[in-house]
Write an enzyme that holds these catalytic residues in place. Structure first.
Site, short mmCIF file in Angstrom:
data_model
loop_
_atom_site.label_atom_id
_atom_site.label_comp_id
_atom_site.label_asym_id
_atom_site.label_seq_id
_atom_site.Cartn_x
_atom_site.Cartn_y
_atom_site.Cartn_z
CE LYS A 279 -8.96 1.85 -1.43
NZ LYS A 279 -9.58 2.77 -0.25
CG HIS B 66 -1.24 -1.17 1.15
ND1 HIS B 66 -3.16 -1.51 1.32
CD2 HIS B 66 -1.60 -2.06 1.64
CE1 HIS B 66 -3.91 -2.02 1.20
NE2 HIS B 66 -2.54 -2.95 1.83
CE1 TYR C 58 -2.15 0.15 4.55
CE2 TYR C 58 -1.60 2.15 5.91
CZ TYR C 58 -2.49 1.37 5.05
OH TYR C 58 -2.81 2.11 3.90
CB CYS D 240 -3.52 2.20 -2.73
SG CYS D 240 -2.68 1.34 -1.84
CG HIS E 82 -4.88 -1.92 -1.73
ND1 HIS E 82 -5.49 -0.14 -0.92
CD2 HIS E 82 -6.24 -2.92 -1.28
CE1 HIS E 82 -7.03 -0.61 -0.66
NE2 HIS E 82 -7.24 -1.77 -0.51
#
Length: 131
Positions: A121, A10, A39, A123, A115
């Site tokens: 996204k 991420h 995380y 990410c 991710h």
């Protein structure tokens, strides 16, 4: 210990060069209703690898994958206008490679993913093949 078969990368979705700490992310995640930082590791701009959530605990970083994954976040991922950008510093690149290698040794067979493979996204703002 839970069975780990994925390592998910991420970004913090913060502007390039802005310092962000585990405490900052923990505060953001708690504000979203999490029990703490989601995380397991955070890689700072200088390449320091900071511990987040204990590895023995399921993360809160990728819906549908938390029970079986380790979540790694690098600080950055956006340009000054908050558009996705690979902002990894050379130190972050080296630290991410080292951390992922160590995790793959600890969890043989674990695959590495961005991710964005599991969510709509950008990410982590880079192609995981360029890790």
């Amino acid at each position: 210990m839970r069975k780990i078969d994925q390592i998910i990368i991420h970004c913090s979705a913060t502007p390039e060069g802005r310092n962000v700490t585990v405490a900052d992310i923990d505060r953001w995640h708690r504000a979203r209703g999490f029990r703490g930082i989601g995380y397991h590791y955070v890689v700072y701009l200088d390449g320091t690898i900071a511990a987040g959530r204990d590895e023995q605990l399921a993360g809160a970083h990728c819906r549908g994958h938390n029970q079986r994954s380790i979540g790694v976040c690098y600080v950055g991922g956006c340009d000054a206008a908050m558009r996705p950008k690979d902002t990894r510093t050379p130190a972050q690149r080296a630290a991410l490679r080292r951390l992922v290698s160590e995790l793959q040794q600890r969890y043989p067979g674990a695959t590495v993913h961005g991710h964005r493979e599991f969510a709509a996204k950008a990410c982590p703002s880079f192609d995981i093949a360029d890790l």
